[in-house]
Design an enzyme around this catalytic site. Structure first.
Site, mmCIF file in Angstrom:
data_model
loop_
_atom_site.group_PDB
_atom_site.id
_atom_site.type_symbol
_atom_site.label_atom_id
_atom_site.label_comp_id
_atom_site.label_asym_id
_atom_site.label_seq_id
_atom_site.Cartn_x
_atom_site.Cartn_y
_atom_site.Cartn_z
ATOM 1 N N HIS A 165 0.814 -1.215 0.000
ATOM 2 C CA HIS A 165 0.000 0.000 0.000
ATOM 3 C C HIS A 165 0.848 1.266 0.000
ATOM 4 C CE1 HIS A 165 -3.348 -2.614 0.865
ATOM 5 N NE2 HIS A 165 -2.776 -3.033 1.976
ATOM 6 N N HIS A 190 5.755 6.787 6.402
ATOM 7 C CA HIS A 190 5.412 6.286 5.077
ATOM 8 C C HIS A 190 4.908 7.440 4.234
ATOM 9 C CE1 HIS A 190 1.701 6.117 7.462
ATOM 10 N NE2 HIS A 190 1.146 6.582 6.351
ATOM 11 N N HIS A 206 2.320 8.938 0.858
ATOM 12 C CA HIS A 206 1.151 8.806 -0.023
ATOM 13 C C HIS A 206 1.445 9.636 -1.259
ATOM 14 C CE1 HIS A 206 -1.417 7.046 3.167
ATOM 15 N NE2 HIS A 206 -0.606 7.751 3.960
ATOM 16 N N GLU A 210 -2.989 13.458 0.971
ATOM 17 C CA GLU A 210 -4.267 13.066 1.559
ATOM 18 C C GLU A 210 -4.989 14.307 2.068
ATOM 19 O OE1 GLU A 210 -3.483 9.446 4.132
ATOM 20 O OE2 GLU A 210 -4.588 8.790 2.360
ATOM 21 N N HIS A 242 3.807 10.816 6.284
ATOM 22 C CA HIS A 242 3.207 10.601 7.606
ATOM 23 C C HIS A 242 4.235 10.013 8.556
ATOM 24 C CE1 HIS A 242 -1.150 10.425 5.885
ATOM 25 N NE2 HIS A 242 -0.712 11.644 6.089
ATOM 26 N N THR A 275 -6.009 6.758 7.971
ATOM 27 C CA THR A 275 -6.546 7.033 6.637
ATOM 28 C C THR A 275 -6.619 5.757 5.801
ATOM 29 O OG1 THR A 275 -4.399 7.509 5.654
ATOM 30 C CG2 THR A 275 -5.560 9.355 6.699
HETATM 31 O O1 1SD Z 1 -1.635 4.178 6.127
HETATM 32 C C1 1SD Z 1 -1.187 3.998 7.440
HETATM 33 C C2 1SD Z 1 -1.073 2.505 7.703
HETATM 34 O O2 1SD Z 1 -0.061 1.948 6.872
HETATM 35 C C3 1SD Z 1 -0.753 2.234 9.120
HETATM 36 O O3 1SD Z 1 0.535 2.740 9.374
HETATM 37 C C4 1SD Z 1 -1.752 2.929 9.980
HETATM 38 C C5 1SD Z 1 -1.456 2.725 11.446
HETATM 39 O O4 1SD Z 1 -0.128 2.956 11.706
HETATM 40 O O5 1SD Z 1 -1.780 4.341 9.700
HETATM 41 C C6 1SD Z 1 -2.145 4.656 8.418
HETATM 42 S S1 1SD Z 1 -2.143 6.431 8.276
HETATM 43 O O6 1SD Z 1 -3.393 6.963 8.859
HETATM 44 O O7 1SD Z 1 -0.952 6.976 8.920
HETATM 45 N N1 1SD Z 1 -2.154 6.814 6.736
HETATM 46 ZN ZN ZN Z 2 -0.549 7.648 5.983
#
Ligand code: 1SD
Ligand code: ZN
Length: 261
Positions: free
Chosen positions: A66, A91, A93, A105, A118, A197
């Site tokens: 993802h 990570h 997006h 986002e 993020h 998200t």
């Molecule tokens: O997309 C992440 C997901 O990979 C996971 O890390 C989750 C919980 O840690 O968080 C979402 S996000 O809300 O940081 N996009």
């Molecule tokens: Zn995220």
């Protein structure tokens, strides 16, 4: 969580069939309408703790199907919130159309950025670990950093994406200064209560979206948008990992606070 999900194929509108929280009234991301934010003088600048201290231990870069994730050492944390938060991972997006075609986002006054970083933390004063924290209202703190075209230290990640092209691939990469990816101004930001998200969309996140955007070059953005696959290496039906951002969600009853006026 066992159930798989995607941005394409079975799209975002179907997430809530398997992950009911995705239908909640405090979902993320959102569009921040700056004229409707409320100035809150108690929102002090955030303090990244140990973000620049990386010793010689490599980071692990991972394609989870993802996004591209870097697992962060547990001695990294975040100060400036009512509790101490411990870093877990960061990570990205992104979109698929290059500069000025979306990919972030969060949006500000309806305007997307090209990508969004993020940095995920959990409340280590109240909860023993990430999985205990991630279902609690005050469990997580995520920093959202909007990324727009020009240039920066993003090569610390992008240089290694070619080694995690398929889902489930992992590589060690040289550790680097995480703070170099953050905006210089950590005092001007938006704060609201929202959610993960991605499924399971738990409404457990204290969101901080910085007002200052950080930069990426056109070449770096195109690389990020066209190099990874959401499918595993043994899957002949390769699917590019693109457009891994969720649509903005209704604000409903919530107020977005601003640390500046
Ligand atoms: O997309 C992440 C997901 O990979 C996971 O890390 C989750 C919980 O840690 O968080 C979402 S996000 O809300 O940081 N996009
Ligand atoms: Zn995220």
């Amino acid at each position: 969580e066992g159930k798989d999900w995607a941005y394409r194929l079975v799209g975002q509108s179907e997430w809530s069939a398997y992950f009911p929280d995705c239908r909640g009234t405090s979902q993320s991301p959102i569009d921040v309408v700056t004229t409707q934010t409320k100035y809150d003088p108690s929102l002090i600048p955030l303090t990244p703790l140990g973000y620049s201290q990386h010793g010689n231990k490599p980071f692990t870069l991972y394609n989870n199907g993802h996004t591209a994730v870097i697992e962060l050492p547990e001695w990294m944390g975040l100060g400036g919130l009512p509790w101490l938060f411990t870093a877990v991972q960061m990570h990205l997006h992104w979109g698929s159309g290059g500069p000025s075609h979306g990919g972030s986002e969060h949006t500000i006054n309806g305007l997307s950025a090209d990508a969004e970083l993020h940095v995920v933390h959990y409340n280590s004063e109240l909860y023993p670990n990430m999985s205990a924290a991630m279902t609690q209202r005050d469990g997580l703190a995520v920093l959202g950093i909007l990324i727009v075209e020009t240039n920066l230290a993003f090569n610390s990640i992008l240089n290694y994406l070619s080694r995690i092209r398929h889902a489930d691939q992992k590589v060690p990469i040289p550790a680097f200064d995480i703070q170099s990816l953050l905006p210089k101004d950590l005092g001007r930001y938006y704060r609201y209560n929202g959610s993960l998200t991605t499924p399971p969309c738990y409404q457990s996140v204290i969101w901080t979206v910085f007002h200052e955007r950080v930069q990426i070059s056109k070449a770096q953005l195109l690389k990020m948008e066209t190099i990874l696959y959401s499918s595993k290496a043994d899957n002949p039906d390769r699917m590019l990992l693109q457009d891994n951002y969720r649509a903005t969600q209704p604000l409903n009853h919530r107020v977005v606070f601003a640390s500046f006026s």
